[in-house]
Scaffold this motif. Sequence first.
Motif, PDB file in Angstrom:
ATOM      1  N   PHE A  73      -3.730 -14.247  -2.030  1.00 14.05           N
ATOM      2  CA  PHE A  73      -3.342 -13.295  -3.075  1.00 14.05           C
ATOM      3  C   PHE A  73      -4.572 -12.628  -3.703  1.00 14.05           C
ATOM      4  CE2 PHE A  73       0.712 -15.553  -2.920  1.00 14.05           C
ATOM      5  CZ  PHE A  73       1.597 -14.494  -3.023  1.00 14.05           C
ATOM      6  N   GLY A  74      -5.675 -13.362  -3.800  1.00 12.45           N
ATOM      7  CA  GLY A  74      -6.902 -12.744  -4.309  1.00 12.45           C
ATOM      8  C   GLY A  74      -7.406 -11.652  -3.392  1.00 12.45           C
ATOM      9  N   SER A  75      -7.378 -11.913  -2.086  1.00 14.61           N
ATOM     10  CA  SER A  75      -7.802 -10.893  -1.120  1.00 14.61           C
ATOM     11  C   SER A  75      -6.883  -9.681  -1.169  1.00 14.61           C
ATOM     12  CB  SER A  75      -7.809 -11.482   0.295  1.00 14.61           C
ATOM     13  OG  SER A  75      -8.756 -12.521   0.411  1.00 14.61           O
ATOM     14  N   LEU A  76      -5.576  -9.918  -1.249  1.00 16.70           N
ATOM     15  CA  LEU A  76      -4.629  -8.804  -1.296  1.00 16.70           C
ATOM     16  C   LEU A  76      -4.797  -7.979  -2.562  1.00 16.70           C
ATOM     17  CD1 LEU A  76      -1.366 -10.475   0.102  1.00 16.70           C
ATOM     18  CD2 LEU A  76      -2.947  -8.929   1.279  1.00 16.70           C
ATOM     19  N   LEU A  77      -5.052  -8.646  -3.686  1.00 19.00           N
ATOM     20  CA  LEU A  77      -5.224  -7.916  -4.943  1.00 19.00           C
ATOM     21  C   LEU A  77      -6.432  -6.990  -4.881  1.00 19.00           C
ATOM     22  CD1 LEU A  77      -4.386  -7.462  -7.903  1.00 19.00           C
ATOM     23  CD2 LEU A  77      -5.885  -9.371  -8.524  1.00 19.00           C
ATOM     24  N   VAL A  78      -7.548  -7.521  -4.409  1.00 19.91           N
ATOM     25  CA  VAL A  78      -8.761  -6.696  -4.324  1.00 19.91           C
ATOM     26  C   VAL A  78      -8.580  -5.573  -3.299  1.00 19.91           C
ATOM     27  CG1 VAL A  78     -11.214  -6.725  -3.765  1.00 19.91           C
ATOM     28  CG2 VAL A  78     -10.220  -8.613  -5.051  1.00 19.91           C
ATOM     29  N   THR A  79      -7.942  -5.876  -2.173  1.00 20.38           N
ATOM     30  CA  THR A  79      -7.752  -4.860  -1.133  1.00 20.38           C
ATOM     31  C   THR A  79      -6.818  -3.754  -1.601  1.00 20.38           C
ATOM     32  OG1 THR A  79      -8.094  -6.529   0.585  1.00 20.38           O
ATOM     33  CG2 THR A  79      -7.039  -4.485   1.237  1.00 20.38           C
ATOM     34  N   VAL A  80      -5.705  -4.119  -2.234  1.00 19.99           N
ATOM     35  CA  VAL A  80      -4.771  -3.106  -2.736  1.00 19.99           C
ATOM     36  C   VAL A  80      -5.434  -2.249  -3.808  1.00 19.99           C
ATOM     37  CG1 VAL A  80      -2.617  -2.762  -4.008  1.00 19.99           C
ATOM     38  CG2 VAL A  80      -2.713  -4.404  -2.132  1.00 19.99           C
ATOM     39  N   GLY A  81      -6.219  -2.893  -4.681  1.00 20.89           N
ATOM     40  CA  GLY A  81      -6.942  -2.122  -5.690  1.00 20.89           C
ATOM     41  C   GLY A  81      -7.922  -1.150  -5.076  1.00 20.89           C
ATOM     42  N   ALA A  82      -8.666  -1.607  -4.070  1.00 20.18           N
ATOM     43  CA  ALA A  82      -9.621  -0.721  -3.389  1.00 20.18           C
ATOM     44  C   ALA A  82      -8.907   0.409  -2.671  1.00 20.18           C
ATOM     45  CB  ALA A  82     -10.465  -1.531  -2.403  1.00 20.18           C
ATOM     46  N   ALA A  83      -7.775   0.100  -2.022  1.00 18.27           N
ATOM     47  CA  ALA A  83      -7.024   1.146  -1.314  1.00 18.27           C
ATOM     48  C   ALA A  83      -6.468   2.175  -2.290  1.00 18.27           C
ATOM     49  CB  ALA A  83      -5.897   0.508  -0.504  1.00 18.27           C
ATOM     50  N   SER A  84      -6.003   1.718  -3.449  1.00 19.27           N
ATOM     51  CA  SER A  84      -5.448   2.645  -4.441  1.00 19.27           C
ATOM     52  C   SER A  84      -6.493   3.634  -4.948  1.00 19.27           C
ATOM     53  CB  SER A  84      -4.866   1.855  -5.624  1.00 19.27           C
ATOM     54  OG  SER A  84      -3.874   0.954  -5.188  1.00 19.27           O
ATOM     55  N   ILE A  85      -7.746   3.216  -4.929  1.00 17.55           N
ATOM     56  CA  ILE A  85      -8.824   4.110  -5.382  1.00 17.55           C
ATOM     57  C   ILE A  85      -9.349   4.968  -4.236  1.00 17.55           C
ATOM     58  CG2 ILE A  85     -11.144   4.191  -6.381  1.00 17.55           C
ATOM     59  CD1 ILE A  85     -10.485   1.513  -7.757  1.00 17.55           C
ATOM     60  N   SER A  86      -9.592   4.347  -3.089  1.00 18.93           N
ATOM     61  CA  SER A  86     -10.301   5.045  -2.004  1.00 18.93           C
ATOM     62  C   SER A  86      -9.415   5.996  -1.213  1.00 18.93           C
ATOM     63  CB  SER A  86     -10.918   4.017  -1.058  1.00 18.93           C
ATOM     64  OG  SER A  86      -9.925   3.229  -0.444  1.00 18.93           O
ATOM     65  N   LEU A  87      -8.128   5.675  -1.052  1.00 17.14           N
ATOM     66  CA  LEU A  87      -7.283   6.514  -0.202  1.00 17.14           C
ATOM     67  C   LEU A  87      -7.082   7.925  -0.771  1.00 17.14           C
ATOM     68  CD1 LEU A  87      -4.616   3.976   1.113  1.00 17.14           C
ATOM     69  CD2 LEU A  87      -6.934   4.448   1.911  1.00 17.14           C
ATOM     70  N   PRO A  88      -6.615   8.085  -2.003  1.00 15.31           N
ATOM     71  CA  PRO A  88      -6.481   9.455  -2.522  1.00 15.31           C
ATOM     72  C   PRO A  88      -7.819  10.160  -2.683  1.00 15.31           C
ATOM     73  CG  PRO A  88      -6.004   7.844  -4.238  1.00 15.31           C
ATOM     74  CD  PRO A  88      -6.104   7.084  -2.966  1.00 15.31           C
ATOM     75  N   LEU A  89      -8.845   9.423  -3.132  1.00 11.97           N
ATOM     76  CA  LEU A  89     -10.148  10.049  -3.311  1.00 11.97           C
ATOM     77  C   LEU A  89     -10.755  10.452  -1.967  1.00 11.97           C
ATOM     78  CD1 LEU A  89     -12.314  10.858  -5.335  1.00 11.97           C
ATOM     79  CD2 LEU A  89     -13.269   8.556  -5.160  1.00 11.97           C
ATOM     80  N   GLY A  90     -10.606   9.593  -0.944  1.00 14.07           N
ATOM     81  CA  GLY A  90     -11.141   9.911   0.373  1.00 14.07           C
ATOM     82  C   GLY A  90     -10.434  11.079   1.009  1.00 14.07           C
ATOM     83  N   LEU A  91      -9.100  11.132   0.892  1.00 15.01           N
ATOM     84  CA  LEU A  91      -8.351  12.250   1.467  1.00 15.01           C
ATOM     85  C   LEU A  91      -8.707  13.554   0.757  1.00 15.01           C
ATOM     86  CD1 LEU A  91      -6.218  13.320   3.385  1.00 15.01           C
ATOM     87  CD2 LEU A  91      -4.463  12.658   1.723  1.00 15.01           C
ATOM     88  N   ALA A  92      -8.813  13.506  -0.577  1.00 17.54           N
ATOM     89  CA  ALA A  92      -9.181  14.717  -1.317  1.00 17.54           C
ATOM     90  C   ALA A  92     -10.579  15.191  -0.930  1.00 17.54           C
ATOM     91  CB  ALA A  92      -9.112  14.440  -2.819  1.00 17.54           C
TER      92      ALA A  92
END
Length: 302
Positions: A73-92
């Motif tokens: 759950f710790g790995s998933l929390l950090v990964t989901v948080g990173a994805a929530s930041i990097s995916l929209p910012l990276g696509l933009a």
Amino acid sequence: MDIEKKRQLSWGEFLIERAIQAAGISAIVLVLLIFLFLIREGLPAFVEIPLSSLLDRRWYPIEDYFGLRSLIFGSLLVTVGAASISLPLGLATAIFIGEIAPSWVREILKPFVEVLAGIPSVVIGFIGMVALAPWVRIILDIPTGLTAFTGAVLLAWMALPTIVSVAEDALDAVPKTYRDAGLALGLTKWQTIWRIVVPAARSGVLTALMLGVGRAIGETMTVMMVTGNAARIPTGPRDLFLPVRTMTATIAAEMGEVAQGSPHYHVLFAVGLTLFVITFIVNMAAAAVVFRQVKRSERVLS
């Protein structure tokens, strides 16, 4: 002479084809060997330790508590948080570099983004410890800045170059006629990008996003330095601002001190096997979505 040249070319092509074939087969064999090694070293953990203990919430190997739930759950929390930041910012960022920025700006930004991918993870972790973590602690008024949020921000930074580079290449591969058709129909430039170019490059963009998530979930040094390494199960959104412990950080921190052949040793390999399976599932899901999108495009074109 012509016959001799053709014979030399045929031999050269034969050798090149065999070399490429050997490289492809060796890559598959290496992955299988890694998987078999993880199974060999990790399966004894499921025999020596009850499954209920492995599914427990406590990770304290000194007292024979090997609960993997807190690490997962710790790995998933950090990964989901990173994805929530990097995916929209990276696509933009990819859309800006590939579709909006002038050519001279593109020539500067694209190499700069690719250079960011070469920064060692330990350097990013050090920057997070000395700069980002104190800032997070002061701004959010929390006891420590070494939290899942800090790790998510740094992992998003590390995933951005991969997402931007792959997504920008996918957008650039869309034929210019698609853009001209959209503009000819009266769409604005932004409408053409969002409704035509991005959907046409959907498979490449999805690949970029999955590669970014894979980079985030497999990172070790950065999360070990800035997430606090507290083995606890997140229970809500507020836990994003508390310390957590990831699977990769656990392996890196404890493998050098564990006795070979001990239950703790085998459990660490079981953690690695679990991480391998999660990554494999994510990649298979991405491949399935891309394959479905390609088939759908082929049906439309036919």
